[in-house]
Design a protein around this motif. Structure first.
Motif, PDB file in Angstrom:
ATOM      1  N   TYR A   1      12.987  -4.615  19.480  1.00 43.42           N
ATOM      2  CA  TYR A   1      11.946  -4.540  18.374  1.00 43.42           C
ATOM      3  C   TYR A   1      12.085  -3.234  17.560  1.00 43.42           C
ATOM      4  CZ  TYR A   1       7.105  -4.714  16.656  1.00 43.42           C
ATOM      5  OH  TYR A   1       6.144  -4.949  15.768  1.00 43.42           O
ATOM      6  N   ARG A   2      11.784  -3.114  16.260  1.00 45.24           N
ATOM      7  CA  ARG A   2      11.959  -2.271  15.136  1.00 45.24           C
ATOM      8  C   ARG A   2      10.695  -1.969  14.514  1.00 45.24           C
ATOM      9  NH1 ARG A   2      17.704  -1.766  14.377  1.00 45.24           N
ATOM     10  NH2 ARG A   2      18.887  -3.484  15.058  1.00 45.24           N
ATOM     11  N   SER A   3      10.664  -0.593  14.346  1.00 48.56           N
ATOM     12  CA  SER A   3       9.410  -0.054  13.547  1.00 48.56           C
ATOM     13  C   SER A   3       9.586   1.241  12.881  1.00 48.56           C
ATOM     14  CB  SER A   3       8.109   0.131  14.230  1.00 48.56           C
ATOM     15  OG  SER A   3       7.065   0.401  13.825  1.00 48.56           O
ATOM     16  N   PRO A   4       9.142   1.474  11.716  1.00 53.70           N
ATOM     17  CA  PRO A   4       9.359   2.686  11.032  1.00 53.70           C
ATOM     18  C   PRO A   4       8.352   3.981  11.490  1.00 53.70           C
ATOM     19  CG  PRO A   4       8.171   1.488   9.527  1.00 53.70           C
ATOM     20  CD  PRO A   4       8.356   0.490  10.869  1.00 53.70           C
ATOM     21  N   ASN A   5       8.892   5.095  11.195  1.00 54.32           N
ATOM     22  CA  ASN A   5       8.180   6.138  11.622  1.00 54.32           C
ATOM     23  C   ASN A   5       7.553   7.023  10.257  1.00 54.32           C
ATOM     24  OD1 ASN A   5       8.259   6.898  14.548  1.00 54.32           O
ATOM     25  ND2 ASN A   5      10.425   6.713  14.044  1.00 54.32           N
ATOM     26  N   VAL A   6       6.280   7.339  10.318  1.00 53.39           N
ATOM     27  CA  VAL A   6       5.707   8.008   9.090  1.00 53.39           C
ATOM     28  C   VAL A   6       5.010   9.248   9.393  1.00 53.39           C
ATOM     29  CG1 VAL A   6       5.043   5.682   8.086  1.00 53.39           C
ATOM     30  CG2 VAL A   6       3.677   6.659   9.645  1.00 53.39           C
ATOM     31  N   LEU A   7       4.700  10.060   8.264  1.00 55.66           N
ATOM     32  CA  LEU A   7       3.767  11.202   8.255  1.00 55.66           C
ATOM     33  C   LEU A   7       2.449  11.137   7.900  1.00 55.66           C
ATOM     34  CD1 LEU A   7       6.582  13.596   6.675  1.00 55.66           C
ATOM     35  CD2 LEU A   7       5.819  13.677   8.830  1.00 55.66           C
ATOM     36  N   VAL A   8       1.533  11.572   8.870  1.00 55.28           N
ATOM     37  CA  VAL A   8       0.163  11.289   8.489  1.00 55.28           C
ATOM     38  C   VAL A   8      -0.409  12.713   8.146  1.00 55.28           C
ATOM     39  CG1 VAL A   8      -2.206  10.662   9.239  1.00 55.28           C
ATOM     40  CG2 VAL A   8      -0.233   9.231   9.669  1.00 55.28           C
ATOM     41  N   SER A   9      -1.248  12.814   7.032  1.00 58.04           N
ATOM     42  CA  SER A   9      -1.924  14.087   6.647  1.00 58.04           C
ATOM     43  C   SER A   9      -3.246  13.746   6.132  1.00 58.04           C
ATOM     44  CB  SER A   9      -1.158  14.731   5.530  1.00 58.04           C
ATOM     45  OG  SER A   9      -1.226  14.219   4.396  1.00 58.04           O
ATOM     46  N   LEU A  10      -3.979  14.787   5.874  1.00 56.86           N
ATOM     47  CA  LEU A  10      -5.194  14.636   5.262  1.00 56.86           C
ATOM     48  C   LEU A  10      -5.198  13.833   3.648  1.00 56.86           C
ATOM     49  CD1 LEU A  10      -6.965  18.008   6.285  1.00 56.86           C
ATOM     50  CD2 LEU A  10      -7.649  15.481   6.852  1.00 56.86           C
TER      51      LEU A  10
ATOM     52  N   LEU B   1      -7.928  10.344   6.467  1.00 54.32           N
ATOM     53  CA  LEU B   1      -6.420  10.574   6.662  1.00 54.32           C
ATOM     54  C   LEU B   1      -5.604   9.406   5.679  1.00 54.32           C
ATOM     55  CD1 LEU B   1      -6.114  11.079  10.525  1.00 54.32           C
ATOM     56  CD2 LEU B   1      -6.241  12.575   8.748  1.00 54.32           C
ATOM     57  N   LYS B   2      -4.410   9.817   5.439  1.00 51.85           N
ATOM     58  CA  LYS B   2      -3.536   9.042   4.767  1.00 51.85           C
ATOM     59  C   LYS B   2      -2.161   8.897   4.918  1.00 51.85           C
ATOM     60  CE  LYS B   2      -1.968  12.193   1.326  1.00 51.85           C
ATOM     61  NZ  LYS B   2      -2.172  12.496  -0.072  1.00 51.85           N
ATOM     62  N   VAL B   3      -1.194   7.808   5.051  1.00 50.48           N
ATOM     63  CA  VAL B   3       0.068   7.997   5.087  1.00 50.48           C
ATOM     64  C   VAL B   3       0.791   8.751   4.041  1.00 50.48           C
ATOM     65  CG1 VAL B   3       2.252   6.527   5.263  1.00 50.48           C
ATOM     66  CG2 VAL B   3       0.057   5.811   6.269  1.00 50.48           C
ATOM     67  N   ALA B   4       1.455   9.870   4.119  1.00 50.33           N
ATOM     68  CA  ALA B   4       1.982  10.963   3.393  1.00 50.33           C
ATOM     69  C   ALA B   4       3.280  10.733   3.192  1.00 50.33           C
ATOM     70  CB  ALA B   4       1.427  12.249   3.743  1.00 50.33           C
TER      71      ALA B   4
ATOM     72  N   ARG C   1      -5.106  -2.089   9.393  1.00 50.80           N
ATOM     73  CA  ARG C   1      -4.785  -2.056   7.892  1.00 50.80           C
ATOM     74  C   ARG C   1      -5.210  -0.474   7.602  1.00 50.80           C
ATOM     75  NH1 ARG C   1      -8.692  -6.842   6.159  1.00 50.80           N
ATOM     76  NH2 ARG C   1      -9.567  -6.203   8.015  1.00 50.80           N
ATOM     77  N   ILE C   2      -4.390  -0.129   6.448  1.00 50.36           N
ATOM     78  CA  ILE C   2      -4.533   1.160   6.170  1.00 50.36           C
ATOM     79  C   ILE C   2      -5.029   1.237   4.706  1.00 50.36           C
ATOM     80  CG2 ILE C   2      -3.141   3.389   5.884  1.00 50.36           C
ATOM     81  CD1 ILE C   2      -1.124   2.468   7.600  1.00 50.36           C
ATOM     82  N   ILE C   3      -5.960   2.382   4.475  1.00 51.71           N
ATOM     83  CA  ILE C   3      -6.607   2.769   3.421  1.00 51.71           C
ATOM     84  C   ILE C   3      -6.296   3.954   2.920  1.00 51.71           C
ATOM     85  CG2 ILE C   3      -8.660   1.774   4.115  1.00 51.71           C
ATOM     86  CD1 ILE C   3     -10.104   4.185   4.309  1.00 51.71           C
ATOM     87  N   LYS C   4      -6.922   4.157   1.729  1.00 52.65           N
ATOM     88  CA  LYS C   4      -7.017   5.391   0.499  1.00 52.65           C
ATOM     89  C   LYS C   4      -6.365   5.092  -0.661  1.00 52.65           C
ATOM     90  CE  LYS C   4      -9.547   7.714   3.217  1.00 52.65           C
ATOM     91  NZ  LYS C   4     -10.903   7.383   3.244  1.00 52.65           N
TER      92      LYS C   4
ATOM     93  N   LEU D   1       3.045   2.664  -0.108  1.00 54.89           N
ATOM     94  CA  LEU D   1       2.111   3.520   0.236  1.00 54.89           C
ATOM     95  C   LEU D   1       0.779   3.239  -0.402  1.00 54.89           C
ATOM     96  CD1 LEU D   1       4.159   7.042   0.414  1.00 54.89           C
ATOM     97  CD2 LEU D   1       3.483   5.478   2.351  1.00 54.89           C
ATOM     98  N   GLU D   2       0.891   2.841  -1.631  1.00 57.32           N
ATOM     99  CA  GLU D   2      -0.244   2.633  -2.281  1.00 57.32           C
ATOM    100  C   GLU D   2      -1.174   1.370  -1.773  1.00 57.32           C
ATOM    101  OE1 GLU D   2      -1.813   1.900  -7.053  1.00 57.32           O
ATOM    102  OE2 GLU D   2       0.306   2.047  -6.396  1.00 57.32           O
ATOM    103  N   LYS D   3      -0.225   0.434  -1.403  1.00 59.55           N
ATOM    104  CA  LYS D   3      -1.095  -1.005  -0.784  1.00 59.55           C
ATOM    105  C   LYS D   3      -1.529  -0.495   0.611  1.00 59.55           C
ATOM    106  CE  LYS D   3       0.251  -5.465   0.823  1.00 59.55           C
ATOM    107  NZ  LYS D   3       1.444  -6.436   1.106  1.00 59.55           N
ATOM    108  N   THR D   4      -0.679   0.065   1.257  1.00 56.94           N
ATOM    109  CA  THR D   4      -1.177   0.806   2.494  1.00 56.94           C
ATOM    110  C   THR D   4      -2.458   1.364   2.534  1.00 56.94           C
ATOM    111  OG1 THR D   4       1.161   0.936   3.308  1.00 56.94           O
ATOM    112  CG2 THR D   4      -0.666   1.770   4.791  1.00 56.94           C
ATOM    113  N   ASN D   5      -2.690   2.283   1.748  1.00 54.66           N
ATOM    114  CA  ASN D   5      -3.806   3.384   1.428  1.00 54.66           C
ATOM    115  C   ASN D   5      -5.029   2.372   1.137  1.00 54.66           C
ATOM    116  OD1 ASN D   5      -2.451   5.579   2.338  1.00 54.66           O
ATOM    117  ND2 ASN D   5      -1.808   6.121   0.253  1.00 54.66           N
TER     118      ASN D   5
END
Length: 480
Positions: free
Chosen positions: A124-133, A211-214, A261-264, A313-317
């Motif tokens: 199984y594979r999956s990316p790592n991300v940074l999350v911030s305000l 929060l958002k994926v940064a 699902r992710i927003i912003k 990132l735009e789609k995710t947010n």
């Protein structure tokens, strides 16, 4: 001399028999080497008890993505497994080192872990991300933290990666991803790094709409089974089973657990500022290195990567923004959104003096459906009922799931008489709809018109009392 004649014959028969037995044993052993080794002994295993959707322990049971993959492993081997429960990932690591667990299901390979574990093939594979305000600038990757504080789970592979390649980063170690996300939401950390799927789940679980994926962070997770030293023999069975996993099984497992699902909304101004900074740095680099043609090619490639990253990132947010405002089961607005919206709407109603009604709808005898037919059937009733609502209400009306089987509707520019007509249409539509496995379902409705002097709490209370009058009168009707 009969003794001399028979003794060599006996020796010959003994040697021939021994040779045949040896060849048969050798053939059987060679044959066994061509198939997985099937052991009947139960293997004690541990998991990360708080790493959804990958894996977790819930009421003493193993759940998550790794649980489904373990079920497939069992289908293709005769291996049996016994869960050893732990309360933290740190305790899981301790149990592996002490031998209380022989197997861990889902982790990355690293130099530190290779000292006490042997690893299976990647499954199984999956990316790592940074999350911030949300208001924080776009980070892009670990090299752009620029003095910001970063949270990371202790003993995770990404922590080892940062210690090795980014020792200058100001790190704060936490016990779990849930703790790290909370610290970012409370502005006690500037950013947190972790797996994308699990961070999405944390954001939804705790309702962190700020929060958002940064940015991306480090190498992607390459998740494997890990076996303690001395027990490597079972890896042959596990690797064999991994090769038997079909693409459909992988997709089904992903769909089952990737329901977050992710927003912003993406900040375009910030993107333009970032591009401007990149351009200045690019020009300085070109003048300094005097390799204009080579650098232009490099810049083009980087811009394509950045554009692709921006789109993701735009789609995710946007997706995260949607899920924070909507109920995941019915796709109607959720209670949090409705409560905030009604406060703003009351100000407009008082200014315009327009008639506005609040309508509460409650499913009759819904507890009986859950108790007798199960919660899955109850969820299906809620989903179908929301579709009936969308067919009846007007485009200007706001519908939300208030909680359980109760729904609330804001009816702007609507008098009590008009609201009663709409409620009657809704009652008839629900009666006429055939609900799968249930048949007919009815609802009770309470209506209250805004009096231009009370707050939302009083307004809602009047509608709620009207709803109970409808129920006391026999249900399947409306009351004002």
């Amino acid at each position: 001399m009969p003794v001399r004649k028979t003794y060599p014959i006996k020796i010959t028969l003994f040697l021939l028999t021994s040779t045949l037995i040896f060849l048969a044993s050798t053939f059987a052993l060679a044959s066994n080497n061509n198939v997985p080794n099937n052991s009947d002994s139960s293997i004690p295993y541990c998991v990360d008890p708080d790493w959804m959707p990958y894996e977790a322990i819930d009421d003493g049971k193993h759940i998550g993505i790794s649980s489904d993959y373990l079920s497939i492993i069992k289908q293709h081997t005769n291996l049996t497994f016994t869960l050893v429960t732990t309360s933290t990932w740190q305790q899981t690591i301790k149990y592996l080192k002490t031998g209380q667990c022989h197997l861990v299901l889902m982790l990355n390979k690293s130099p530190k872990r290779e000292k006490y574990l042997t690893f299976s093939d990647v499954y199984y594979r999956s990316p790592n991300v940074l999350v911030s305000l949300r208001e924080q600038p776009f980070i892009q990757d670990l090299s752009n933290l620029n003095g910001r504080s970063l949270g990371v789970v202790k003993n995770y592979r990404i922590a080892e990666y940062i210690e090795t390649y980014y020792p200058e980063i100001q790190k704060t170690y936490v016990e779990s991803e849930g703790e790290g996300v909370k610290l970012v939401a409370e502005k006690k950390l500037d950013a947190f790094v972790g797996s994308m799927l699990s961070l999405n789940a944390r954001t939804q679980q705790y309702g962190y709409g700020n929060l958002k994926v940064a940015g991306w962070a480090g190498p992607e997770d390459e998740l494997r089974f890990g076996v303690i030293k001395g027990k490597e023999a079972i890896l042959a069975d596990i690797n064999y089973a991994i090769t038997q996993i079909s693409e459909k099984q992988r997709i089904d497992i992903f769909k089952k657990w990737n329901n977050v699902r992710i927003i912003k909304e993406f900040d375009h101004k910030l993107l333009f500022q970032l591009l401007a900074i990149v351009l200045v740095i690019t020009l300085l680099f070109i003048l300094r290195q005097r390799q204009l043609n080579r650098f232009n090619r490099l810049l083009s490639e980087k811009n394509k990567e950045l554009e692709s990253l921006t789109q993701v990132l735009e789609k995710t947010n946007h997706e995260l923004e949607y899920i924070s405002f909507h109920d995941p089961l019915t796709d109607l607005y959720n209670r949090s959104y409705f409560s905030q919206h009604i406060k703003d709407k009351i100000h407009d109603i008082n200014r315009s003096k327009s008639p506005t009604c609040l309508m509460l709808v409650d499913i009759d005898h819904f507890k009986k459906v859950n108790d007798e037919l199960g919660h899955n059937v109850g969820d299906e009733v809620l989903t179908q009922l929301s579709q009936v609502f969308n067919e009846v209400i007007r485009q200007s009306d706001i519908a939300a799931r208030w909680g359980g089987e109760e729904f609330v509707f804001l009816l702007p520019e609507t008098s009590v008489d008009s609201a009663k007509k709409l409620a009657t249409r809704l009652l008839n539509a629900v009666r006429e709809h055939h609900f799968n496995k249930v048949g007919q379902v009815t609802v009770s409705i309470g209506i209250a018109e805004y009096d231009h002097k009370s707050d939302f709490h009083n307004w809602f209370e009047r509608a709620d009392k009207a709803l109970y009058r409808a129920k006391d009168a026999g249900r399947d009707q409306l009351s004002c």
